[in-house]
Write a protein that holds these residues in place. Sequence first.
Motif, PDB file in Angstrom:
ATOM      1  N   PRO A 192       0.831  -1.205   0.000  1.00 46.13           N
ATOM      2  CA  PRO A 192       0.000   0.000   0.000  1.00 46.13           C
ATOM      3  C   PRO A 192       0.861   1.248   0.000  1.00 46.13           C
ATOM      4  CG  PRO A 192      -0.754  -1.599   1.644  1.00 46.13           C
ATOM      5  CD  PRO A 192       0.560  -2.093   1.138  1.00 46.13           C
ATOM      6  N   ARG A 193       0.403   2.267  -0.689  1.00 40.80           N
ATOM      7  CA  ARG A 193       1.151   3.520  -0.764  1.00 40.80           C
ATOM      8  C   ARG A 193       0.276   4.662  -0.300  1.00 40.80           C
ATOM      9  NH1 ARG A 193       4.376   3.739  -6.481  1.00 40.80           N
ATOM     10  NH2 ARG A 193       5.511   1.790  -6.317  1.00 40.80           N
ATOM     11  N   SER A 194       0.924   5.763   0.060  1.00 39.28           N
ATOM     12  CA  SER A 194       0.196   6.991   0.341  1.00 39.28           C
ATOM     13  C   SER A 194       0.469   7.962  -0.792  1.00 39.28           C
ATOM     14  CB  SER A 194       0.637   7.581   1.686  1.00 39.28           C
ATOM     15  OG  SER A 194       2.025   7.858   1.675  1.00 39.28           O
ATOM     16  N   TYR A 195      -0.562   8.673  -1.217  1.00 41.11           N
ATOM     17  CA  TYR A 195      -0.443   9.566  -2.359  1.00 41.11           C
ATOM     18  C   TYR A 195      -0.849  10.975  -1.967  1.00 41.11           C
ATOM     19  CZ  TYR A 195      -0.043   5.337  -5.199  1.00 41.11           C
ATOM     20  OH  TYR A 195       0.374   4.142  -5.745  1.00 41.11           O
ATOM     21  N   THR A 196      -0.360  11.936  -2.747  1.00 39.83           N
ATOM     22  CA  THR A 196      -0.760  13.327  -2.566  1.00 39.83           C
ATOM     23  C   THR A 196      -1.836  13.645  -3.607  1.00 39.83           C
ATOM     24  OG1 THR A 196       1.095  13.988  -3.990  1.00 39.83           O
ATOM     25  CG2 THR A 196       1.474  13.967  -1.615  1.00 39.83           C
ATOM     26  N   THR A 197      -1.803  14.823  -4.191  1.00 41.98           N
ATOM     27  CA  THR A 197      -2.818  15.178  -5.182  1.00 41.98           C
ATOM     28  C   THR A 197      -2.498  14.526  -6.524  1.00 41.98           C
ATOM     29  OG1 THR A 197      -1.626  17.134  -5.952  1.00 41.98           O
ATOM     30  CG2 THR A 197      -3.106  17.401  -4.050  1.00 41.98           C
ATOM     31  N   LEU A 198      -3.520  14.410  -7.369  1.00 42.07           N
ATOM     32  CA  LEU A 198      -3.299  13.838  -8.698  1.00 42.07           C
ATOM     33  C   LEU A 198      -2.258  14.642  -9.477  1.00 42.07           C
ATOM     34  CD1 LEU A 198      -6.853  12.815  -9.983  1.00 42.07           C
ATOM     35  CD2 LEU A 198      -4.936  11.301  -9.472  1.00 42.07           C
ATOM     36  N   ARG A 199      -2.317  15.945  -9.332  1.00 42.38           N
ATOM     37  CA  ARG A 199      -1.354  16.793 -10.034  1.00 42.38           C
ATOM     38  C   ARG A 199       0.077  16.484  -9.596  1.00 42.38           C
ATOM     39  NH1 ARG A 199      -1.163  21.616 -12.819  1.00 42.38           N
ATOM     40  NH2 ARG A 199       0.733  22.850 -12.500  1.00 42.38           N
ATOM     41  N   ASP A 200       0.270  16.366  -8.291  1.00 47.65           N
ATOM     42  CA  ASP A 200       1.609  16.069  -7.783  1.00 47.65           C
ATOM     43  C   ASP A 200       2.074  14.682  -8.234  1.00 47.65           C
ATOM     44  OD1 ASP A 200       1.782  18.501  -6.551  1.00 47.65           O
ATOM     45  OD2 ASP A 200       1.253  17.767  -4.542  1.00 47.65           O
ATOM     46  N   GLU A 201       1.159  13.727  -8.206  1.00 48.37           N
ATOM     47  CA  GLU A 201       1.526  12.372  -8.619  1.00 48.37           C
ATOM     48  C   GLU A 201       1.836  12.324 -10.117  1.00 48.37           C
ATOM     49  OE1 GLU A 201       2.228   9.979  -6.648  1.00 48.37           O
ATOM     50  OE2 GLU A 201       1.547  11.065  -4.859  1.00 48.37           O
ATOM     51  N   ALA A 202       1.122  13.115 -10.911  1.00 53.00           N
ATOM     52  CA  ALA A 202       1.400  13.180 -12.345  1.00 53.00           C
ATOM     53  C   ALA A 202       2.806  13.727 -12.590  1.00 53.00           C
ATOM     54  CB  ALA A 202       0.360  14.042 -13.050  1.00 53.00           C
ATOM     55  N   VAL A 203       3.199  14.726 -11.801  1.00 53.93           N
ATOM     56  CA  VAL A 203       4.551  15.289 -11.920  1.00 53.93           C
ATOM     57  C   VAL A 203       5.597  14.235 -11.537  1.00 53.93           C
ATOM     58  CG1 VAL A 203       6.161  17.000 -10.993  1.00 53.93           C
ATOM     59  CG2 VAL A 203       3.817  17.657 -11.554  1.00 53.93           C
TER      60      VAL A 203
END
Length: 215
Positions: free
Chosen positions: A5-16
Amino acid sequence: TAPGPRSYTTLRDEAVKLFNSLQQLEAERDPVPLMQGVLQTCLDLPPLVDEIYCQLVKQTTEPPAPGGQGDLHYWQLLTCMSCTFLPSPSVLRFLCFHLDRTENRFPASEMAKYACFIREALGKTKGRECVPSLEEILVLMQRQEMICTVHCPGAPPCSVAISSHTTAEEVAQELVSRLGLSQSPNLFALYEQSRRWEQPVGSATLLADVLTRFE
């Protein structure tokens, strides 16, 4: 080990972050873990699937060194994507145009062979429960099949070649035919077993997903 399992930030940040991973992929000596990480993020965050497809099309269009190692790393990740996720209809049309263009421009090249493989895979892909295992990524990079060993009661283990799209039912039917049990009134199924449990594998389950869980 398989990705956890991972923790993610915003979609924009993950896209970067994914864009930076793709930039790193070009020069990576061992691209397999990085590829699996990109695939895992796309599985966890489906809105990014189209983004990665578009980025990979961009990276494989007019590359500085067509057919070079960096270019082929992008094609190999695109191959893994095609066996794991279906893009949206508009991105799929864009992708198919890119595949056709590559085959016409570089006939008989490695890029053209990947383009042909990707087109065929997209016609079979329905979605995955797990991202490809490290072993599966390695064989996809070579456009090959995996060898799966199935242990059969009362018979020697059987080795079966499977693709990313092979179901448990298809393997069970092949084994029934090999073992000469086609006329048997019994029903046959595959089971997955660990030290603590044993359970049947659903007939429509992709064997590649089962292998990833065991990895």
